[in-house]
Scaffold this active site. Sequence first.
Site, PDB file in Angstrom:
ATOM      1  CG  ASN A  42      -0.380  -0.157   2.518  1.00 53.74           C
ATOM      2  OD1 ASN A  42       0.663  -0.782   2.667  1.00 53.74           O
ATOM      3  ND2 ASN A  42      -1.014   0.394   3.534  1.00 53.74           N
ATOM      4  CB  CYS A  53      -5.140  -1.418  -1.946  1.00 56.83           C
ATOM      5  SG  CYS A  53      -6.493  -0.645  -1.063  1.00 56.83           S
ATOM      6  CD  GLU A  55      -5.295  -5.908  -1.471  1.00 50.32           C
ATOM      7  OE1 GLU A  55      -4.677  -4.837  -1.340  1.00 50.32           O
ATOM      8  OE2 GLU A  55      -6.200  -6.268  -0.717  1.00 50.32           O
TER       9      GLU A  55
HETATM   10  N1  THU Z   1      -5.367  -1.412   2.249  1.00 52.28           N
HETATM   11  C1  THU Z   1      -4.779  -2.252   1.355  1.00 52.28           C
HETATM   12  O1  THU Z   1      -3.605  -2.094   1.006  1.00 52.28           O
HETATM   13  N2  THU Z   1      -5.536  -3.261   0.836  1.00 52.28           N
HETATM   14  C2  THU Z   1      -6.845  -3.479   1.124  1.00 52.28           C
HETATM   15  O2  THU Z   1      -7.469  -4.331   0.517  1.00 52.28           O
HETATM   16  C3  THU Z   1      -7.502  -2.705   2.165  1.00 52.28           C
HETATM   17  C4  THU Z   1      -6.747  -1.519   2.682  1.00 52.28           C
HETATM   18  C5  THU Z   1      -4.577  -0.310   2.802  1.00 52.28           C
HETATM   19  C6  THU Z   1      -5.008   1.056   2.350  1.00 52.28           C
HETATM   20  C7  THU Z   1      -4.513   1.927   3.484  1.00 52.28           C
HETATM   21  O3  THU Z   1      -3.175   2.306   3.235  1.00 52.28           O
HETATM   22  C8  THU Z   1      -4.549   1.016   4.702  1.00 52.28           C
HETATM   23  O4  THU Z   1      -4.675  -0.301   4.209  1.00 52.28           O
HETATM   24  C9  THU Z   1      -5.668   1.296   5.665  1.00 52.28           C
HETATM   25  O5  THU Z   1      -6.884   1.320   5.027  1.00 52.28           O
END
Ligand code: THU
Length: 136
Positions: A42, A53, A55
């Site tokens: 992220n 994110c 993914e």
């Molecule tokens: N986040 C992800 O990287 N993947 C997800 O599927 C859900 C949320 C990250 C975004 C943000 O930087 C942190 O988690 C908190 O929401």
Amino acid sequence: MTPEKLIEQAKKAMSHAYAPYSGYKVGAALLCADGTVYGGCNIENASYSPTNCAERTAFFKAVYDGHRDFQAIAIVGGKNGALTGAFPPCGVCRQVMREFCRDDFVIYMGGPGESYQSMTLAELLPCSFSASEHMN
Ligand code: THU
């Protein structure tokens, strides 16, 4: 590639997380049909909404490199990088998976120690909107 090995790659990817605002570090490892693995983390932003994110970072890197056929993704994450439970993908990331993946695409959600949960894209995003079904 075993789920355990893919989750291990996701843990490595998590170490690249840029999360100074939420403190949630997330890592993903995307397995392409040819065996190539793309890591993603992220990447947050002071303006919050441009945050990407883990993914989607992995997917966008892979698609840029020409990959369109994917088998599975492993995801790990938690506050300050502590894995306290399975980390499910957000709705936006599920929709990005839908764009490129079939119903049987597997999502491994790593938890503490060696634990993980596994679900298919069809289970995580039922009754979905996709180009193949709606734009013919
Ligand atoms: N986040 C992800 O990287 N993947 C997800 O599927 C859900 C949320 C990250 C975004 C943000 O930087 C942190 O988690 C908190 O929401």
